[in-house]
Design a protein around this motif. Structure first.
Motif, PDB file in Angstrom:
ATOM      1  N   ALA A 384       0.821  -1.223   0.000  1.00 31.81           N
ATOM      2  CA  ALA A 384       0.000   0.000   0.000  1.00 31.81           C
ATOM      3  C   ALA A 384       0.849   1.266   0.000  1.00 31.81           C
ATOM      4  N   ILE A 385       2.038   1.186  -0.593  1.00 33.55           N
ATOM      5  CA  ILE A 385       2.854   2.373  -0.846  1.00 33.55           C
ATOM      6  C   ILE A 385       2.868   2.574  -2.359  1.00 33.55           C
ATOM      7  N   PHE A 386       2.223   3.633  -2.801  1.00 27.89           N
ATOM      8  CA  PHE A 386       2.025   3.846  -4.226  1.00 27.89           C
ATOM      9  C   PHE A 386       3.087   4.800  -4.782  1.00 27.89           C
ATOM     10  N   LEU A 387       3.195   4.805  -6.099  1.00 24.35           N
ATOM     11  CA  LEU A 387       4.199   5.621  -6.784  1.00 24.35           C
ATOM     12  C   LEU A 387       3.534   6.514  -7.826  1.00 24.35           C
ATOM     13  N   SER A 388       3.798   7.816  -7.747  1.00 32.76           N
ATOM     14  CA  SER A 388       3.395   8.754  -8.788  1.00 32.76           C
ATOM     15  C   SER A 388       4.651   9.335  -9.434  1.00 32.76           C
ATOM     16  N   VAL A 389       4.522   9.748 -10.690  1.00 35.97           N
ATOM     17  CA  VAL A 389       5.680  10.217 -11.438  1.00 35.97           C
ATOM     18  C   VAL A 389       5.398  11.593 -12.029  1.00 35.97           C
ATOM     19  N   LEU A 390       6.357  12.504 -11.848  1.00 35.12           N
ATOM     20  CA  LEU A 390       6.311  13.830 -12.461  1.00 35.12           C
ATOM     21  C   LEU A 390       7.438  13.897 -13.487  1.00 35.12           C
ATOM     22  N   GLY A 391       7.079  13.968 -14.754  1.00 30.61           N
ATOM     23  CA  GLY A 391       8.073  14.055 -15.816  1.00 30.61           C
ATOM     24  C   GLY A 391       8.386  15.506 -16.142  1.00 30.61           C
ATOM     25  N   VAL A 392       9.636  15.790 -16.454  1.00 29.60           N
ATOM     26  CA  VAL A 392      10.063  17.141 -16.822  1.00 29.60           C
ATOM     27  C   VAL A 392      11.068  17.056 -17.967  1.00 29.60           C
ATOM     28  N   GLY A 393      11.286  18.205 -18.604  1.00 27.70           N
ATOM     29  CA  GLY A 393      12.365  18.300 -19.575  1.00 27.70           C
ATOM     30  C   GLY A 393      11.974  17.891 -20.987  1.00 27.70           C
ATOM     31  N   ARG A 394      12.947  18.018 -21.854  1.00 25.50           N
ATOM     32  CA  ARG A 394      12.775  17.676 -23.269  1.00 25.50           C
ATOM     33  C   ARG A 394      14.068  17.107 -23.803  1.00 25.50           C
ATOM     34  N   ASP A 395      14.034  16.629 -25.017  1.00 24.47           N
ATOM     35  CA  ASP A 395      15.179  16.066 -25.737  1.00 24.47           C
ATOM     36  C   ASP A 395      15.562  14.665 -25.270  1.00 24.47           C
ATOM     37  N   ASN A 396      15.493  14.400 -23.956  1.00 27.02           N
ATOM     38  CA  ASN A 396      15.797  13.040 -23.502  1.00 27.02           C
ATOM     39  C   ASN A 396      14.694  12.496 -22.593  1.00 27.02           C
ATOM     40  N   LEU A 397      13.462  13.001 -22.750  1.00 25.97           N
ATOM     41  CA  LEU A 397      12.335  12.555 -21.935  1.00 25.97           C
ATOM     42  C   LEU A 397      12.053  11.081 -22.200  1.00 25.97           C
ATOM     43  N   LYS A 398      12.073  10.267 -21.170  1.00 22.95           N
ATOM     44  CA  LYS A 398      11.795   8.834 -21.308  1.00 22.95           C
ATOM     45  C   LYS A 398      10.341   8.575 -20.901  1.00 22.95           C
ATOM     46  N   ASP A 399       9.456   9.014 -21.765  1.00 21.72           N
ATOM     47  CA  ASP A 399       8.023   8.958 -21.501  1.00 21.72           C
ATOM     48  C   ASP A 399       7.540   7.535 -21.261  1.00 21.72           C
ATOM     49  N   SER A 400       8.005   6.606 -22.069  1.00 19.65           N
ATOM     50  CA  SER A 400       7.517   5.223 -21.948  1.00 19.65           C
ATOM     51  C   SER A 400       7.897   4.607 -20.610  1.00 19.65           C
ATOM     52  N   THR A 401       9.111   4.893 -20.131  1.00 20.82           N
ATOM     53  CA  THR A 401       9.549   4.365 -18.835  1.00 20.82           C
ATOM     54  C   THR A 401       8.689   4.913 -17.704  1.00 20.82           C
TER      55      THR A 401
END
Length: 625
Positions: A384-401
């Protein structure tokens, strides 16, 4: 005698203290280029010939200096990642001085001085406009890179299915919004996004619709609607909307949050770690004494820079945030393990226990296997420890990961393209972002062959489930937070309408059409399963949908325009008669209530995409000559 009296009066004047009018108040607000407030900015006021006074903007972006001597003074505003702004002030003795300073993003080493007359201070809204507040602007151009390494998973549009062959459609709920803000980033920088960056369900779910809140004990309500399909007149468009109950800020459970921050070298540009730092300062000012916040960083190695700290110790938290710097390579896996260990050590039963990862997704050192990372996250999810992700940046953004990690961590994936978006995710929608009210939310639709010939789910390509998964409580699915809504659209081919699809031989042993004809007034049946946040057994909701076609409501009309937008960006084979102009007009007509201006912004994005698409077509034709 008169001389003596004048002398006495002069003496009295000399020893009289300064009048109250010899000092004044200077107050103001600091905003970004989009007009949204910036907390945590350092503001320095230097009266001529006097010592400088320093303060920091609060969570509303405001600052105040009291007892400032009248006369000339210099006001300087600094925040890493932004152009330093300097304002020359004339402080009079009649009324306080109100100023508005707009900061623009700049290169790390750039400092620009901008002078302008003081503007009135707007206090009616936290979103203060910067238009006309400054006499100049500075732009930031990213350093040239060896190559763009942004990574997106391949998306193949869902196809049509014959109801006679496949009457069930099953998928997981999805409340991620990263694709929309990422698409916005591409368009506002003058580029059409790559097709695989466009996830249509995330474009639609960026917007909130006026679905009725739950009226029963269930934490989720179901709303349905059917109308004509705007890009294919022979088809129908069916909307399914899920809505959870909102909660008041005062009833938010205690929060045990661990921010896991990427401080590797790739996070140095202003739109990465500096943006995250400012966003965290904004969020810090919303914490209370029952909350606990810790900060774990990772680069060449991971470390705990802020142990779990009560939310009312804001000065200590702000200090830790201010000391964050980028540098080194990335070892994301070890950082994640440490973050989970800190979260487990400070676990709050009945509270919010979550790791929030902020990164450009560039995991390039150490254990980089996605399989190993996902297994770790799935194990912690069961605690019951969940994970949220905040993506930032450009050029090397690993969106799929980042999408995969948030999905497996029962969390949300948001992309921060501005402070405006950070404020939306971490403050305006904090309940939906952090407070889970239903987990493993699955949707299954059964279509009636007497009313539907074929159907296509628009988007959710990465959220499809097998029909057996719907009743399998061991199968993971999406979570929904407080105040979340989920919208799904089906393009439906009515019974009797020709559909160009491959066929199979007739089945010999299946039951006849009697049951379908007996319920011919039903288009489909929507079933929803969900679990309580701490539960293991799912609950079922069932809603029949009548085959009545009406004019689209504002919610269906606007959702349809967003779906068209996504299909045009993807150049989908299913876009039918959709055009950019039609999409923009349809969105304007069905904009509905727009208190935050997001829908008006959407129309501008459609128009921008139209222009960029026309330029692309013209360039291609010129190359072909």
């Amino acid at each position: 005698m008169r001389v003596l009296l004048i002398g006495c009066l002069a003496a009295v004047t000399l020893v009289q203290p300064h009048s109250a009018a010899s000092v004044q108040i200077v107050r103001g607000v600091v905003v970004d280029g989009s007009g949204f407030v910036i907390p945590g900015a350092e503001v320095t006021l230097t009266p001529d010939g006097k010592r400088s006074i320093v303060t920091v903007t609060d969570h509303k972006g405001t600052f105040t200096f009291a007892d400032v001597p009248v006369g000339r003074a210099t006001l300087t505003v600094k925040l890493q990642g932004f152009v330093t702004a300097t304002r020359e002030l004339t402080i009079g003795d009649r009324r306080p001085v109100d100023v508005e300073i707009a900061l623009t993003v700049a290169a790390l080493t750039e400092t620009v001085t901008v002078q302008a007359s003081a503007a009135p201070l707007a206090t009616s809204s936290s979103a203060v406009s910067a238009k006309g507040a400054m006499g100049g602007r500075a732009s930031y151009r990213y350093p040239s890179a060896p190559g763009n390494t942004e990574a997106y998973d391949r998306i193949e549009d869902n196809r049509f299915h014959r109801v006679s062959d496949q009457p069930l459609s099953t998928f997981s709920s999805d409340v991620d919004t990263a694709s929309y803000s990422n698409v916005r980033r591409f368009l506002t920088s003058g580029t059409l996004p790559p097709p695989d960056a466009v996830r249509i369900e995330e474009l639609i779910n960026y917007f909130r619709f006026d679905y009725a809140p739950p009226a029963s004990k269930d934490p989720v309500s179901v709303t349905t609607e059917v109308a004509a399909c705007p890009w294919n007149a022979a088809h129908r468009l069916a909307l399914i909307g899920l809505q959870t109950r909102s909660i008041d800020a005062g009833t938010t459970p205690p929060r045990n949050l661990v921010f896991l921050l990427d401080v590797s070298g790739s996070m140095a540009p202003p739109d990465r770690l500096p943006l995250v730092r400012t966003a965290m300062r904004m969020f810090t000012d919303t914490l209370n004494s029952q909350d606990r916040v810790a900060i774990v960083v990772y680069a060449g190695s991971s470390g705990l820079v802020l142990p779990a700290t009560p939310g009312d110790r804001k000065e200590r938290i702000h200090q830790a945030i201010a000391e964050l710097e980028a540098g080194g390579s990335t070892n994301g896996a070890s950082g994640i393990q440490l973050a989970y260990d800190v979260a487990a050590k400070n676990y709050v039963k009945g509270g919010i226990n979550r790791v929030i990862l902020a990164t450009d997704g560039d995991f390039n050192v150490g254990i980089t296997s996605q399989g190993d990372l996902i297994r770790l996250i799935e194990e912690e999810r069961e605690r019951a420890i969940f994970l949220s992700v905040l993506g930032v940046g450009r050029d090397n953004l690993k969106d799929s990961t980042m999408q995969k990690l948030a999905d497996k961590g029962n969390g949300n994936y948001a992309y921060l393209d501005s402070l405006h978006e950070a404020r939306r995710v971490l403050i305006a929608q904090a309940g939906a972002t952090l407070v889970t009210v239903a987990k493993d939310v699955k949707i299954q639709v059964e279509f009636n062959p007497a009313a539907v010939s074929a159907y296509r789910l628009i988007g959710y390509e990465k959220r499809l489930l097998q029909k057996e998964d719907f009743n399998d409580d061991k199968k993971d699915a999406g979570e929904m937070g407080a105040g979340h809504s989920v919208t799904a659209l089906y393009e439906i081919v009515p019974a009797g309408t020709r559909v160009d699809l491959p066929t199979v031989d007739p089945l010999k042993y299946q039951r006849g059409p009697e049951i379908a004809r007996a319920n011919a007034d039903e288009l489909m049946t929507v079933k929803v399963r969900y679990k309580d946040p701490d539960g293991d057994a799912s609950r079922l909701m069932t809603v029949p949908v009548r085959s009545r076609v009406a004019d689209p409501s504002a919610r269906l009309g606007f959702a349809a325009s967003v779906a068209e937008f996504g299909m045009l960006l993807r150049d989908s084979e299913h876009k039918g008669s959709a055009t950019w102009r039609q999409t923009a007009d349809f969105a304007r007509r069905h904009r509905g209530a727009d208190p935050d201006g997001y829908r008006a912004e959407f129309v501008h994005l459609v128009e921008l995409a139209d222009s960029l698409s026309a330029q692309k077509t013209t360039a291609r034709r010129e190359r072909e000559r």
